[in-house]
Motif scaffolding. Structure first.
Motif, PDB file in Angstrom:
ATOM      1  N   SER A 285       0.827  -1.205   0.000  1.00  9.55           N
ATOM      2  CA  SER A 285       0.000   0.000   0.000  1.00  9.55           C
ATOM      3  C   SER A 285       0.861   1.254   0.000  1.00  9.55           C
ATOM      4  CB  SER A 285      -0.913   0.003   1.233  1.00  9.55           C
ATOM      5  OG  SER A 285      -1.473   1.282   1.461  1.00  9.55           O
ATOM      6  N   SER A 286       0.349   2.306  -0.628  1.00  8.67           N
ATOM      7  CA  SER A 286       1.081   3.582  -0.681  1.00  8.67           C
ATOM      8  C   SER A 286       1.270   4.191   0.701  1.00  8.67           C
ATOM      9  CB  SER A 286       0.338   4.572  -1.586  1.00  8.67           C
ATOM     10  OG  SER A 286      -0.955   4.835  -1.093  1.00  8.67           O
ATOM     11  N   ARG A 287       0.486   3.772   1.683  1.00  7.35           N
ATOM     12  CA  ARG A 287       0.637   4.317   3.045  1.00  7.35           C
ATOM     13  C   ARG A 287       2.021   4.015   3.605  1.00  7.35           C
ATOM     14  NH1 ARG A 287      -3.808   4.116   7.496  1.00  7.35           N
ATOM     15  NH2 ARG A 287      -2.678   6.009   8.009  1.00  7.35           N
ATOM     16  N   TYR A 288       2.598   2.882   3.216  1.00 11.76           N
ATOM     17  CA  TYR A 288       3.928   2.537   3.711  1.00 11.76           C
ATOM     18  C   TYR A 288       4.990   3.430   3.077  1.00 11.76           C
ATOM     19  CZ  TYR A 288       1.588  -1.468   5.734  1.00 11.76           C
ATOM     20  OH  TYR A 288       0.719  -2.250   6.468  1.00 11.76           O
ATOM     21  N   CYS A 342       6.867   6.721  -7.064  1.00 18.32           N
ATOM     22  CA  CYS A 342       6.262   5.647  -7.854  1.00 18.32           C
ATOM     23  C   CYS A 342       4.931   5.174  -7.281  1.00 18.32           C
ATOM     24  CB  CYS A 342       7.222   4.454  -7.943  1.00 18.32           C
ATOM     25  SG  CYS A 342       8.674   4.729  -8.971  1.00 18.32           S
ATOM     26  N   CYS A 343       4.866   5.035  -5.959  1.00 19.93           N
ATOM     27  CA  CYS A 343       3.720   4.354  -5.341  1.00 19.93           C
ATOM     28  C   CYS A 343       2.666   5.284  -4.747  1.00 19.93           C
ATOM     29  CB  CYS A 343       4.210   3.412  -4.242  1.00 19.93           C
ATOM     30  SG  CYS A 343       5.422   2.205  -4.810  1.00 19.93           S
ATOM     31  N   ALA A 344       3.054   6.492  -4.365  1.00 23.99           N
ATOM     32  CA  ALA A 344       2.125   7.348  -3.621  1.00 23.99           C
ATOM     33  C   ALA A 344       1.767   8.643  -4.326  1.00 23.99           C
ATOM     34  CB  ALA A 344       2.709   7.665  -2.235  1.00 23.99           C
ATOM     35  N   HIS A 345       2.531   9.047  -5.325  1.00 25.40           N
ATOM     36  CA  HIS A 345       2.177  10.273  -6.055  1.00 25.40           C
ATOM     37  C   HIS A 345       1.753   9.904  -7.477  1.00 25.40           C
ATOM     38  CE1 HIS A 345       2.013  14.521  -7.056  1.00 25.40           C
ATOM     39  NE2 HIS A 345       2.570  14.193  -8.209  1.00 25.40           N
ATOM     40  N   HIS A 346       0.449   9.841  -7.686  1.00 29.92           N
ATOM     41  CA  HIS A 346      -0.114   9.475  -8.980  1.00 29.92           C
ATOM     42  C   HIS A 346      -0.894  10.670  -9.529  1.00 29.92           C
ATOM     43  CE1 HIS A 346      -0.016   4.928  -7.782  1.00 29.92           C
ATOM     44  NE2 HIS A 346       1.187   5.442  -7.978  1.00 29.92           N
ATOM     45  N   PRO A 347      -0.253  11.472 -10.378  1.00 35.16           N
ATOM     46  CA  PRO A 347      -0.901  12.695 -10.873  1.00 35.16           C
ATOM     47  C   PRO A 347      -2.091  12.395 -11.787  1.00 35.16           C
ATOM     48  CG  PRO A 347       1.163  12.305 -12.020  1.00 35.16           C
ATOM     49  CD  PRO A 347       1.088  11.298 -10.924  1.00 35.16           C
ATOM     50  N   PHE A 389       7.031  -8.546 -10.035  1.00 37.75           N
ATOM     51  CA  PHE A 389       5.898  -9.420  -9.713  1.00 37.75           C
ATOM     52  C   PHE A 389       4.581  -8.798 -10.198  1.00 37.75           C
ATOM     53  CE2 PHE A 389       9.210  -9.254  -6.503  1.00 37.75           C
ATOM     54  CZ  PHE A 389       9.765 -10.511  -6.670  1.00 37.75           C
ATOM     55  N   PHE A 390       4.678  -8.019 -11.269  1.00 39.53           N
ATOM     56  CA  PHE A 390       3.536  -7.242 -11.725  1.00 39.53           C
ATOM     57  C   PHE A 390       2.394  -8.144 -12.188  1.00 39.53           C
ATOM     58  CE2 PHE A 390       1.048  -4.711 -14.708  1.00 39.53           C
ATOM     59  CZ  PHE A 390       0.835  -3.571 -13.943  1.00 39.53           C
ATOM     60  N   ASP A 391       1.212  -7.798 -11.709  1.00 44.33           N
ATOM     61  CA  ASP A 391      -0.026  -8.483 -12.108  1.00 44.33           C
ATOM     62  C   ASP A 391      -1.075  -7.396 -12.263  1.00 44.33           C
ATOM     63  OD1 ASP A 391      -2.428  -9.847 -12.329  1.00 44.33           O
ATOM     64  OD2 ASP A 391      -1.958 -11.310 -10.779  1.00 44.33           O
ATOM     65  N   GLU A 392      -1.522  -7.172 -13.474  1.00 41.21           N
ATOM     66  CA  GLU A 392      -2.429  -6.049 -13.707  1.00 41.21           C
ATOM     67  C   GLU A 392      -3.754  -6.179 -12.965  1.00 41.21           C
ATOM     68  OE1 GLU A 392      -4.543  -5.875 -17.667  1.00 41.21           O
ATOM     69  OE2 GLU A 392      -2.870  -7.201 -18.217  1.00 41.21           O
ATOM     70  N   ARG A 393      -4.070  -7.365 -12.458  1.00 41.68           N
ATOM     71  CA  ARG A 393      -5.310  -7.533 -11.685  1.00 41.68           C
ATOM     72  C   ARG A 393      -5.212  -6.886 -10.303  1.00 41.68           C
ATOM     73  NH1 ARG A 393      -5.597 -13.937 -12.030  1.00 41.68           N
ATOM     74  NH2 ARG A 393      -3.407 -13.510 -11.508  1.00 41.68           N
ATOM     75  N   VAL A 394      -4.001  -6.774  -9.778  1.00 43.44           N
ATOM     76  CA  VAL A 394      -3.845  -6.215  -8.425  1.00 43.44           C
ATOM     77  C   VAL A 394      -2.898  -5.022  -8.381  1.00 43.44           C
ATOM     78  CG1 VAL A 394      -4.379  -8.385  -7.266  1.00 43.44           C
ATOM     79  CG2 VAL A 394      -2.011  -7.880  -7.875  1.00 43.44           C
ATOM     80  N   ASP A 395      -2.013  -4.902  -9.366  1.00 44.64           N
ATOM     81  CA  ASP A 395      -1.017  -3.831  -9.347  1.00 44.64           C
ATOM     82  C   ASP A 395      -1.499  -2.604 -10.099  1.00 44.64           C
ATOM     83  OD1 ASP A 395       1.588  -4.543  -7.961  1.00 44.64           O
ATOM     84  OD2 ASP A 395       1.244  -6.365  -9.122  1.00 44.64           O
ATOM     85  N   ASN A 396      -0.821  -1.496  -9.834  1.00 46.28           N
ATOM     86  CA  ASN A 396      -1.194  -0.205 -10.411  1.00 46.28           C
ATOM     87  C   ASN A 396      -0.204   0.179 -11.514  1.00 46.28           C
ATOM     88  OD1 ASN A 396      -1.735   2.600 -10.883  1.00 46.28           O
ATOM     89  ND2 ASN A 396      -2.656   2.737  -8.851  1.00 46.28           N
ATOM     90  N   LEU A 397      -0.735   0.493 -12.674  1.00 46.09           N
ATOM     91  CA  LEU A 397       0.092   0.906 -13.809  1.00 46.09           C
ATOM     92  C   LEU A 397       0.989   2.087 -13.458  1.00 46.09           C
ATOM     93  CD1 LEU A 397       0.557   0.633 -16.982  1.00 46.09           C
ATOM     94  CD2 LEU A 397      -1.130   2.461 -17.177  1.00 46.09           C
ATOM     95  N   MET A 398       0.486   2.989 -12.607  1.00 47.32           N
ATOM     96  CA  MET A 398       1.242   4.197 -12.274  1.00 47.32           C
ATOM     97  C   MET A 398       2.523   3.883 -11.506  1.00 47.32           C
ATOM     98  SD  MET A 398      -0.320   6.742 -13.620  1.00 47.32           S
ATOM     99  CE  MET A 398       0.129   8.241 -12.744  1.00 47.32           C
ATOM    100  N   ASN A 399       2.568   2.734 -10.840  1.00 46.32           N
ATOM    101  CA  ASN A 399       3.780   2.365 -10.098  1.00 46.32           C
ATOM    102  C   ASN A 399       4.938   2.025 -11.024  1.00 46.32           C
ATOM    103  OD1 ASN A 399       1.915   2.496  -8.011  1.00 46.32           O
ATOM    104  ND2 ASN A 399       2.713   0.696  -6.960  1.00 46.32           N
TER     105      ASN A 399
END
Length: 487
Positions: A285-288, A342-347, A389-399
């Motif tokens: 999670s981006s919170r971390y 990468c994980c927490a700033h998604h414009p 370990f990218f999986d488009e079902r759970v991962d975010n393209l923006m990362n």
């Protein structure tokens, strides 16, 4: 005339005493001509207006909502500036509280969020003491305060105030372990993420004053991992990245070996995982990522990435470097900044399609700030970690977007960056986890394919057909994108 002069001296003396009293009530270190913050003024004014009421015997009258809010502000200011009466002030608070201490905790949270770096040392000490009391009382909202305090633990900072904050929070978790476990178990994954990351810095240097703190941090992290692994699992794949950075510490080497080869050692009732790939497949999670970025740093990064036009960012980058990266070991903070970007700033799309500084450009500059190979390797791993370990079902393209765009946009003028990043990625695919190479190849291949399919880049031809790149790298990339092995 003499009386007049005497009066004048008395007036000046009176004003001087008032000024001294006002300074004694300050919570923050104030720069010359700096205005008092709104929150500090609010607490001080409440304290000044109710000061006679803050000594026993206390009034038994039930306060109105406005009076209750004023009393909370006054009592907090008193706790922070009158440590010798702090216990008495808390007894006063106990006698009048009607909301589970939520108002009082909210005031503490605002101080941590808005003023913590500026607080006087004595005020910080009292603030941490008051926070400890709210945990002991199971006050509503204390978990947000602890989360925010974690963010103020600076990476690669061996100054006394920073080490003291680490010590205070580690100690709090030991002393209130069972209460925290009952009230706010989610805090344990935040504590673990914070202290594993901090330990990587603390283990890198040899300082005698660090040894007791390091042992406490290790003890706490091992206790959480061994006794409550089901809470640690919530961190996701980044927990493996953090543990690998501590492989030289025997306790963590043993834990990592058990996670990979002997997961039953954790004895988690009702929870099973039989392969580390289950952790790898869980996005963090981006919170971390936010945990390792101070609120002030977050504000500056978001400002740069939402307001500054590409080509005009140099002075802002220099200011940022002077403010946050101006000491030799501070380059190790860059790994946290890259994970945040990468994980927490998604414009939003309007920013992406504008001439505002893109994320990939800022990351490219941050790479140039790395002077040591170890720091550079960690930053590249942070940039590509979600690819593995990218999986488009759970991962975010923006990362994963910044890494590809940095490689593509570097080709015309800075092809050495493209070469270094692509070489590193192919090396990761071949060597990061040989036993799970098939999973990694699938992850990286699907990341490339999705980025093209979603139009992040029209195609990968700019990389696969770039004559300035090593032919071996181009061929490795072609095989990887098609789902074959990189090597």
């Amino acid at each position: 005339m003499d009386l007049g002069k005497g009066k004048g001296k008395g007036a000046i003396g009176s004003r001087s005493r008032l000024g001294f009293v006002w300074m004694a009530l300050r919570l923050t270190v104030a720069a010359a001509l700096e205005a008092e913050s709104a929150i500090e003024a609010s607490l001080r004014e409440a304290f000044e207006s109710l000061q006679p009421s803050l000594r026993p015997p206390f009034s038994l009258a039930i306060p109105s909502p406005d009076q209750y809010a004023l009393l909370n502000r006054a009592i907090l200011h008193a706790v922070l500036t009158e440590p010798h009466f702090a216990v008495t002030h808390f007894k006063h608070l106990h006698a009048l509280v009607t909301d589970g201490y939520a108002s009082f905790v909210h005031l503490i949270l605002n101080l941590v969020l808005l003023l913590f770096p500026k607080l006087l040392p004595s005020v910080k000490t009292q603030l941490l003491w008051a926070t400890h009391q709210t945990v002991r009382l199971s006050a509503i909202g204390y978990d947000a305060v602890l989360f925010s305090l974690f963010r103020h633990i600076s990476a690669a900072d061996y100054t006394e105030p920073n080490l003291s904050l680490c010590f205070q929070l580690v100690t709090l978790f030991f002393e209130q372990f069972h209460r925290l476990l009952e009230d706010a178990p989610h805090l344990f994954s935040f504590a673990l993420y914070t202290f594993l990351r901090v330990l990587a810095d603390h283990s890198r240097v040899t300082l005698q004053q660090l040894e007791p703190l390091k042992r406490l941090e290790i003890h706490l992290c091992v206790k959480i991992l061994r006794e409550h692994f089901h809470l640690c699992f919530k961190i996701g794949r980044d927990i493996i990245r953090l543990l690998q950075d501590l492989i030289h510490v025997p306790e963590f080497k043993a834990i990592l070996q058990d996670i990979v080869y002997n997961p039953s050692a954790f004895n988690v009732v009702g929870f099973k995982f039989n392969d580390v790939s289950q952790i790898f497949s869980t996005r963090t999670s981006s919170r971390y990522s936010l945990l390792r970025i101070s609120p002030e740093m977050e504000t500056q990064l978001r400002f740069l990435l939402t307001n500054i036009k590409l080509g005009h960012q140099k002075r802002h980058q220099l200011w940022f470097a002077n403010k946050f990266l101006n000491e030799p070991d501070k380059e190790f903070l860059i790994v946290d900044i890259v994970r945040f970007i990468c994980c927490a700033h998604h414009p939003p799309n309007e920013i992406i399609q504008s001439d505002i500084v893109p994320r990939w450009a800022l990351i490219g500059w941050l790479l140039t700030c790395c002077r040591r190979n170890h720091a550079m390797a960690n930053v590249k791993l942070a940039l590509f970690y979600d690819w593995l370990f990218f999986d488009e079902r759970v991962d975010n393209l923006m990362n994963i977007e910044p890494a590809l765009l940095l490689m593509v946009h570097s080709v015309p003028k800075y092809v050495e960056i493209t070469h270094a990043l692509l070489e590193f990625l192919l090396h990761l695919v071949d060597n990061y986890d040989v036993e799970r190479k098939t999973i990694i190849v699938k992850g990286v291949s699907s990341a490339f394919q999705l980025l093209v399919r979603k139009g992040v880049v029209p195609s990968l031809d700019i990389l696969t057909s770039c004559s300035a790149l090593n032919p071996g790298l181009r061929e490795g990339l072609k095989r990887l994108v098609s789902g074959g092995t990189a090597g």
